[in-house]
Structure formats: C-alpha cells, structure tokens
Design an enzyme around this catalytic site. Sequence first.
Site, PDB file in Angstrom:
ATOM      1  N   SER A 273       0.691  -0.770   0.121  1.00 56.59           N
ATOM      2  CA  SER A 273      -0.331   0.072   0.003  1.00 56.59           C
ATOM      3  C   SER A 273       1.036   1.471   0.118  1.00 56.59           C
ATOM      4  CB  SER A 273      -1.110   0.268   1.304  1.00 56.59           C
ATOM      5  OG  SER A 273      -1.509   1.473   1.537  1.00 56.59           O
TER       6      SER A 273
ATOM      7  N   TYR B  75      -1.889  -1.099  11.145  1.00 52.25           N
ATOM      8  CA  TYR B  75      -2.377  -1.350   9.073  1.00 52.25           C
ATOM      9  C   TYR B  75      -0.385  -0.526   7.973  1.00 52.25           C
ATOM     10  CZ  TYR B  75      -3.507  -1.288   4.334  1.00 52.25           C
ATOM     11  OH  TYR B  75      -3.820  -1.417   2.557  1.00 52.25           O
TER      12      TYR B  75
END
Length: 245
Positions: A139, A152
């Site tokens: 990401s 995350y």
Amino acid sequence: MKNIENKVVIITGASSGIGEETAKLLAENGAKVVLSARREDRLKKLADEIGENAVYLKSDVANPDDMKALVSFAKEKFGKVDVLFANAGIMPGSSVSALRVDDWMDMIDINIKGVLHSMAAVLPDFLAQKGGHVIVTSSVAGTRVIPGNAVYSGTKHFVRVFLDAFRTESVQEGTRIRTTTIYPGAVKTELLNILPPSEEKEGWEEYYRQNGLDASSIANAVLYAVSQPDNVDVSDMIIRPTGEV
C-alpha cells in the site's frame, strides 16, 4: 499476451476487489488462475464467470495448512505454479491509543503472516524449478508514516522490506525468482467495510467514491509485471489517483 499464456497464478484475496479483477484480466489473457479466499460463494461465482481457466479453494491465508493445501490443489488441477499473487489484506484502521488490540493481531495474521504462509507454501516449488514470480499487495501506507493507521501502515512496511530482502537473496542464490511489490493508493474495494461507523469512516468513504481508482487499474499493473520477459523484474509499482497527495 506474451509470457502470460498458460501461466498458473495463485491469487489470495480473490473474492472481491483487486484480487477479483486481476483474476478476470489474467484469465482473459490466457493464464490459469487458482482463486483463494474465505468466502466460498464469491469464489464459486467468479470461477463460474471466468470458466475453464479458473478453479477455487476456500482457504485462509492465516492458516499455513490452508496455504499448503492451496498449492497442492493448484498443482493437482494445472500441474504447476508459476506466480503467487499474495493479495489478501485487511485495514481496520484506528489510532494506537484506541487500543484495538484484536484488530492489530488480525492485521498481523493476514497482512504479514498471510504473506509468509503463502510464500512458504509455494517456495519449495519455485526453488526446485529455478523460477517463479511472487507479487504482493502492499500500500502507499507502506511507503510513508500514516498517523491514525499505524499498525496497518506497519504491516505494509513489513511487506515492502521483506520482499526487497527476499529479492536480493534470490539474486545472490541464483534462484531466478522474480518479485513485485505493488503499492496501491485509494482504490474502490471493500477495504473500508471493516471500519466501525464514524464520521471519519464517512469521510474516507466519500473520498474513495470521489477519487478512488477502479480495482482494474491495479489488475493492469499485475498483468504488466507478469507479462515481462523472464529476465525482467518489475520490483516496485506505486499506483494512485492523480489527485492523491
């Protein structure tokens, strides 16, 4: 497409979003896709839509035995594995001070251990055949610090560092295993669904509606990486909306 035809590609997190779109695109270009996720009904529907070039097995990346079974299943159905697309991931974001420890552990189990389990299952075959391709979805959160989503972000930083180290080891060991880390920005997927209701979630959902990329944009990146000649390693790809900071 050149270097795609008849390649056998395992895709985790294939029941929706990036995994689903990638499976469709690769199959359209002649690949054989092995679909993995926890939602069997979604997998069956996708496999039926793709046709004879797709098979599926309900499996959980957090379970190492499931990943071993998935690789065995792929070899039983198609005789080999050429590519692993470790795409499964979750993002139940929150500030560290919220102490949502269960969410932290879930992200570690899926975003980190899921990658490790799937790689551990497929690597014996890649090492034996002196070749293969590992693609992992990180990401943009794996390239910077993301306040409010620290755990995350940490899991996606792990993916970045781990795969780069593995790529270097592969070169040194002469295994000819290619690696690609993909860093999506905002993409219209189900990733936000897991967040609890809040004004912050509503804001993110609106941002994604207005600016998010279609999952097909990431699928196109996977297709590009896989289709390159065997001596070309597309190591890192950041794909984000033009208006994303």
